[in-house]
Design a protein around this motif. Structure first.
Motif, PDB file in Angstrom:
ATOM      1  N   VAL A   3      48.137  37.063  35.316  1.00 34.50           N
ATOM      2  CA  VAL A   3      47.312  37.803  36.277  1.00 34.50           C
ATOM      3  C   VAL A   3      46.800  39.098  35.643  1.00 34.50           C
ATOM      4  CG1 VAL A   3      47.380  39.097  38.456  1.00 34.50           C
ATOM      5  CG2 VAL A   3      48.380  36.808  38.323  1.00 34.50           C
ATOM      6  N   MET A   4      47.699  39.814  34.975  1.00 33.07           N
ATOM      7  CA  MET A   4      47.325  41.080  34.341  1.00 33.07           C
ATOM      8  C   MET A   4      46.254  40.845  33.259  1.00 33.07           C
ATOM      9  SD  MET A   4      49.692  43.755  32.195  1.00 33.07           S
ATOM     10  CE  MET A   4      49.900  42.610  30.846  1.00 33.07           C
ATOM     11  N   ASN A   5      46.457  39.829  32.437  1.00 34.45           N
ATOM     12  CA  ASN A   5      45.517  39.574  31.351  1.00 34.45           C
ATOM     13  C   ASN A   5      44.202  38.986  31.838  1.00 34.45           C
ATOM     14  OD1 ASN A   5      46.594  40.299  28.601  1.00 34.45           O
ATOM     15  ND2 ASN A   5      48.364  39.332  29.582  1.00 34.45           N
ATOM     16  N   LYS A   6      44.240  38.280  32.955  1.00 32.69           N
ATOM     17  CA  LYS A   6      42.988  37.768  33.526  1.00 32.69           C
ATOM     18  C   LYS A   6      42.153  38.936  34.037  1.00 32.69           C
ATOM     19  CE  LYS A   6      40.969  34.439  36.587  1.00 32.69           C
ATOM     20  NZ  LYS A   6      41.069  33.096  37.052  1.00 32.69           N
ATOM     21  N   ALA A   7      42.806  39.870  34.713  1.00 31.78           N
ATOM     22  CA  ALA A   7      42.095  41.053  35.232  1.00 31.78           C
ATOM     23  C   ALA A   7      41.527  41.872  34.077  1.00 31.78           C
ATOM     24  CB  ALA A   7      43.034  41.897  36.079  1.00 31.78           C
ATOM     25  N   THR A   8      42.300  42.065  33.015  1.00 26.57           N
ATOM     26  CA  THR A   8      41.844  42.805  31.844  1.00 26.57           C
ATOM     27  C   THR A   8      40.662  42.108  31.195  1.00 26.57           C
ATOM     28  OG1 THR A   8      44.121  43.539  31.474  1.00 26.57           O
ATOM     29  CG2 THR A   8      42.589  43.793  29.642  1.00 26.57           C
ATOM     30  N   ALA A   9      40.709  40.807  31.092  1.00 31.89           N
ATOM     31  CA  ALA A   9      39.626  40.030  30.474  1.00 31.89           C
ATOM     32  C   ALA A   9      38.360  40.117  31.309  1.00 31.89           C
ATOM     33  CB  ALA A   9      40.044  38.572  30.300  1.00 31.89           C
ATOM     34  N   GLU A  10      38.494  40.103  32.632  1.00 33.68           N
ATOM     35  CA  GLU A  10      37.321  40.192  33.518  1.00 33.68           C
ATOM     36  C   GLU A  10      36.683  41.583  33.443  1.00 33.68           C
ATOM     37  OE1 GLU A  10      38.807  38.952  37.327  1.00 33.68           O
ATOM     38  OE2 GLU A  10      38.735  36.823  36.777  1.00 33.68           O
ATOM     39  N   GLU A  11      37.534  42.618  33.326  1.00 32.29           N
ATOM     40  CA  GLU A  11      37.006  43.986  33.227  1.00 32.29           C
ATOM     41  C   GLU A  11      36.224  44.179  31.926  1.00 32.29           C
ATOM     42  OE1 GLU A  11      40.379  46.577  33.574  1.00 32.29           O
ATOM     43  OE2 GLU A  11      40.707  46.049  35.688  1.00 32.29           O
ATOM     44  N   SER A  12      36.762  43.623  30.843  1.00 36.01           N
ATOM     45  CA  SER A  12      36.103  43.815  29.551  1.00 36.01           C
ATOM     46  C   SER A  12      34.840  42.988  29.408  1.00 36.01           C
ATOM     47  CB  SER A  12      37.070  43.512  28.402  1.00 36.01           C
ATOM     48  OG  SER A  12      37.426  42.148  28.427  1.00 36.01           O
ATOM     49  N   SER A  13      34.700  41.928  30.201  1.00 38.57           N
ATOM     50  CA  SER A  13      33.499  41.107  30.111  1.00 38.57           C
ATOM     51  C   SER A  13      32.401  41.571  31.073  1.00 38.57           C
ATOM     52  CB  SER A  13      33.832  39.624  30.373  1.00 38.57           C
ATOM     53  OG  SER A  13      34.230  39.462  31.725  1.00 38.57           O
ATOM     54  N   THR A  14      32.717  42.488  31.970  1.00 40.74           N
ATOM     55  CA  THR A  14      31.729  43.022  32.906  1.00 40.74           C
ATOM     56  C   THR A  14      30.866  44.046  32.187  1.00 40.74           C
ATOM     57  OG1 THR A  14      33.329  42.747  34.687  1.00 40.74           O
ATOM     58  CG2 THR A  14      31.400  44.113  35.162  1.00 40.74           C
ATOM     59  N   PRO A  15      29.525  43.849  32.174  1.00 39.29           N
ATOM     60  CA  PRO A  15      28.662  44.817  31.471  1.00 39.29           C
ATOM     61  C   PRO A  15      28.624  46.159  32.216  1.00 39.29           C
ATOM     62  CG  PRO A  15      27.363  43.064  32.508  1.00 39.29           C
ATOM     63  CD  PRO A  15      28.795  42.738  32.720  1.00 39.29           C
ATOM     64  N   ALA A  16      28.591  47.238  31.442  1.00 36.50           N
ATOM     65  CA  ALA A  16      28.525  48.589  32.022  1.00 36.50           C
ATOM     66  C   ALA A  16      27.090  48.868  32.500  1.00 36.50           C
ATOM     67  CB  ALA A  16      28.932  49.634  30.987  1.00 36.50           C
ATOM     68  N   THR A  17      26.975  49.535  33.649  1.00 39.25           N
ATOM     69  CA  THR A  17      25.639  49.851  34.195  1.00 39.25           C
ATOM     70  C   THR A  17      25.350  51.317  34.166  1.00 39.25           C
ATOM     71  OG1 THR A  17      26.560  49.820  36.413  1.00 39.25           O
ATOM     72  CG2 THR A  17      25.352  47.862  35.647  1.00 39.25           C
TER      73      THR A  17
END
Length: 145
Positions: A131-145
């Protein structure tokens, strides 16, 4: 009605007096039915050995395995994959400390429990890790706006 014992005795005498005919007839029949005989022998051997294995290792019969298989609709009790989707048969899952049979599992789910040594805490830590690593992976793949 012909006395069955007299008929058997007459048949036995005929076979003893015509051993070559009997031998030829059996050879001809076997040649004509060899593939069916081999397939049936393999099926019977497989059934007997599986039943022996289940009784010796888990204390259940092949019939009980088949009943469990039907109750689970041929699916793994954890991931719900059906037998036809799997490369291997469903395994009998059991508690190693009590030998109590729990359910039928696919190879991967059975291995998962085995590698975790049926330890609930290890599995909970593994879930938290995922769960922790999935959340981390999703945050890092979200482009910054």
């Amino acid at each position: 009605m012909i006395d069955l014992e007299k008929k058997r005795a007459a048949n036995k005498r005929w076979r003893e007096n015509n051993k070559e005919k009997v031998k030829q007839g059996m050879a001809k029949w076997y040649l004509e039915n060899a593939e069916k005989q081999k397939a049936e022998a393999k099926r019977v051997y497989h059934t007997i050995t599986r039943n022996f294995h289940f009784e010796k290792k888990y204390g259940i019969t092949l019939e009980e395995y088949n009943t469990m298989f039907e109750q689970q609709n041929g699916c793994c009790a954890i991931c719900n994959n059906h037998q036809v989707e799997l490369k291997r048969h469903l395994y009998v899952d059991h508690d190693h400390s009590t030998n109590k049979v729990r359910a039928l599992l696919c190879h991967h789910c059975n291995s998962l429990l085995g590698y975790a040594k049926d330890n609930i805490e290890i599995l909970q830590v593994a879930i938290a890790y995922l769960v922790m690593n999935k959340a981390t992976a999703e945050e890092s793949s979200t482009p910054a706006t």
